[in-house]
Design a protein around this motif. Structure first.
Motif, PDB file in Angstrom:
ATOM      1  N   ALA A 185       0.820  -1.218   0.000  1.00  7.68           N
ATOM      2  CA  ALA A 185       0.000   0.000   0.000  1.00  7.68           C
ATOM      3  C   ALA A 185       0.848   1.261   0.000  1.00  7.68           C
ATOM      4  CB  ALA A 185      -0.934   0.005   1.208  1.00  7.68           C
ATOM      5  N   PHE A 186       2.136   1.159   0.340  1.00  9.30           N
ATOM      6  CA  PHE A 186       3.003   2.330   0.424  1.00  9.30           C
ATOM      7  C   PHE A 186       3.831   2.537  -0.848  1.00  9.30           C
ATOM      8  CE2 PHE A 186       2.388   0.498   4.645  1.00  9.30           C
ATOM      9  CZ  PHE A 186       1.801   1.561   5.306  1.00  9.30           C
ATOM     10  N   PHE A 187       3.481   1.840  -1.900  1.00 10.12           N
ATOM     11  CA  PHE A 187       4.177   1.969  -3.182  1.00 10.12           C
ATOM     12  C   PHE A 187       3.136   2.182  -4.285  1.00 10.12           C
ATOM     13  CE2 PHE A 187       6.988  -0.507  -0.467  1.00 10.12           C
ATOM     14  CZ  PHE A 187       8.215   0.085  -0.674  1.00 10.12           C
ATOM     15  N   PRO A 188       3.547   2.816  -5.401  1.00  5.82           N
ATOM     16  CA  PRO A 188       4.868   3.389  -5.704  1.00  5.82           C
ATOM     17  C   PRO A 188       5.080   4.740  -5.046  1.00  5.82           C
ATOM     18  CG  PRO A 188       3.381   3.738  -7.545  1.00  5.82           C
ATOM     19  CD  PRO A 188       2.607   2.923  -6.548  1.00  5.82           C
ATOM     20  N   ILE A 189       6.313   5.011  -4.654  1.00  7.19           N
ATOM     21  CA  ILE A 189       6.704   6.288  -4.066  1.00  7.19           C
ATOM     22  C   ILE A 189       7.196   7.195  -5.190  1.00  7.19           C
ATOM     23  CG2 ILE A 189       8.271   7.424  -2.460  1.00  7.19           C
ATOM     24  CD1 ILE A 189       8.357   4.813  -0.867  1.00  7.19           C
TER      25      ILE A 189
END
Length: 530
Positions: free
Chosen positions: A483-487
């Motif tokens: 859930a924390f990608f893509p940055i």
């Protein structure tokens, strides 16, 4: 058999179209589709891929992939039959199988996919039946459109009548203003004040603000002060209820406050104050301006490594007047063997190859000129560099999410080598949907939470030798690590990979070399950790 989603993606991994047939969050389907291009191998004969949770069944269609995401318990033969039917359906709605055509026919394709698959199961239909079902006309829809069109036409007629009435009233009242002014000139001082009071009310209440009304108020003010020195109360304060009230209502303020709470930036109208007016930046005064710009496209792998590194640069020329247009540009390259230069077709290639001088093939022909506001200029030179060397990356990002109990701890750190000083760095981290802002426990820089898009933005004004590394730690409710990608990363720099510089401007005629300035910048176009 359960089909989770049917999608059309490019071979580079860009999602063009996706239709989900089961309850699934947007973050999960985006994560599944983002992982698909990494799983495709070369030289394989089969067109399916299995992971721990899902199965990808795909078929290449020219430069795209038609993809089915199913669970592992589904029947692979029925999945292939569904995929075959969809591959016949897509060309019926797209003239050419490319990204632009898929985008234009996106809704038609989604309707067609719904006719082929229902609740994850294939329907017993043919391509001809799918087209027939999608093209069926609705009498209720036709009637609704006719009613709406009649309302629109009626509203337009009313609008035209009102506009003509307003124009007539403007003409009549402007005539009345001129008549009232002539009458005032023949009146005595005793009736002047009452006439002035009436005219002030009329002028402020009408709201036209024409030239005659403004001049009338000014003349009457000066004459009234000279005659008796008394100021009518109606001239100082218009009666209540006349004119427009420009104050913001309470509902408007509540709406703006709610938008601000969601992370939106609200630009409110502010009345200019004396002495606070901003002065626009003066245009460049140099006769010749050269702009060196490089755009950086980088895709870093979340587990380490480099997926894509591409630099594209341009050198553009801007000349203000025709007197300085007959020139040649002498440059100096940094000697990087990985950079491939390409000149404009009108540039003398032999002169550039032998002497690093950019000049037109016809020396008698001048360069085009442009206005000072034309920032684009004339393109002289392009170059490109690609690499698989991770040491060439100007900024690396490491993200470490870990779940502990009912919380997810996320640690992010950046490292920047000493090749560039980076300015206006913004690292955008996607987050799962949250009810409130994340708990940022430690940060080198500043942070901002965009609640509407559920993105945490980490900002560093400048990265130089004093802060080549930094970190941020925040806590959110439990969530999957994907859930924390893509940055996404944005920054700029005043140095470039090519290290190209303009050495001199050579005039072709007699005279001294004209004064010139050069601007150099490196910007990110697409910089992500995937």
């Amino acid at each position: 058999m359960v089909v989770l989603a049917a999608s059309v993606v490019s071979k580079s991994g860009k999602v063009l179209l996706s239709r989900q047939f089961v309850d699934m969050s947007r973050i999960r389907i985006e994560g599944l589709l983002a992982a698909f291009p990494k799983l495709i191998g070369t030289g394989k004969q089969h067109t399916y891929i299995e992971t721990e949770n899902v199965r990808y069944v795909y078929q290449p269609i020219e430069a795209l992939y038609l993809l089915l995401v199913t669970n592992k318990q589904s029947n692979i033969l029925e999945d292939l039959e569904t995929l075959r039917l969809l591959s016949k359906t897509v060309p019926e709605y797209c003239l050419s199988l490319d990204e632009e055509s898929i985008g234009h026919a996106a809704f038609e394709l989604i309707f067609a996919f719904d006719e082929v698959i229902s609740l994850g199961h294939k329907e017993n239909v043919t391509v001809a039946q799918v087209k027939q079902y999608c093209e069926m006309e609705s009498q209720e829809e036709k009637l609704h459109k006719m009613v709406m069109q009649s309302k629109i036409n009626e509203t337009k007629d009313v609008m035209k009548r009102k506009a003509s009435e307003i124009d007539k009233s403007k003409i009549e009242k402007s005539r009345g203003d001129r008549g009232g002014f002539k009458a005032l000139q023949s009146m005595g001082s005793g009736r002047l004040e009452s006439s002035f009071s009436d005219m002030s009310i009329f002028s402020n209440g009408s709201g036209f603000g024409n030239g005659s009304g403004f001049g009338l108020s000014t003349d009457i003010d000066s004459f009234s002060n000279k005659s008796k020195g008394h100021t009518p109360s109606s001239a100082a304060a218009p009666p209540k209820g006349l004119g427009m009230q420009l104050g913001k209502s309470q509902k408007t303020n509540q709406f703006l406050e709610s938008l601000k709470a969601e992370g939106e930036v609200i630009l409110e109208d502010v009345q200019p104050k004396a002495g606070n007016t901003k002065v626009a930046a003066p245009p460049p005064t140099d006769p010749i301006t050269l702009t060196i710009e490089e755009k950086l496209n980088v895709a870093l792998k979340r587990d380490g490594g480099l997926s894509n590194f591409d630099v594209q640069g341009t050198l553009s020329l801007q000349i203000l007047n025709q007197d300085n247009a007959s020139v040649q540009v002498q440059i100096e390259t940094g000697g990087n063997p990985g950079i491939l230069f390409k000149t404009h077709p009108n540039i003398n290639k032999e002169l550039f190859a032998n002497e690093n001088i950019l000049g037109l093939k016809d020396p008698k022909r001048p360069f085009p000129t442009g206005q000072a506001g034309d920032a684009a200029g004339v393109g002289l030179l392009k170059w490109r560099m690609q690499s698989v060397d991770e040491s060439m990356v100007p900024l690396t990002i490491n993200c470490w999410p870990s779940v502990s109990g009912n919380e997810t701890y996320v640690s992010i750190e950046y490292e920047a080598p000493s090749m560039f000083d980076l300015r206006n760095v913004v690292i955008s981290v996607p987050l799962p949907p949250l009810r409130e802002a994340p708990n940022v426990r430690q940060i080198d820089g500043e942070w901002r939470y965009n609640s509407r898009n559920s993105i945490l933005e980490w900002s560093i004004l400048l990265i130089d030798n004093s802060n080549r590394s930094g970190s941020m730690e925040f806590v959110v409710p439990p969530a999957d690590s994907s859930a924390f990608f893509p940055i996404s990363v944005q920054f700029s720099a005043t140095s470039t990979f090519s290290d190209l510089k303009v050495v001199n401007i050579l005039p072709l005629g007699s005279g001294s070399p004209p004064k010139f300035s050069q601007r150099t910048q490196l910007i990110t176009e697409n910089y992500q950790v995937v």
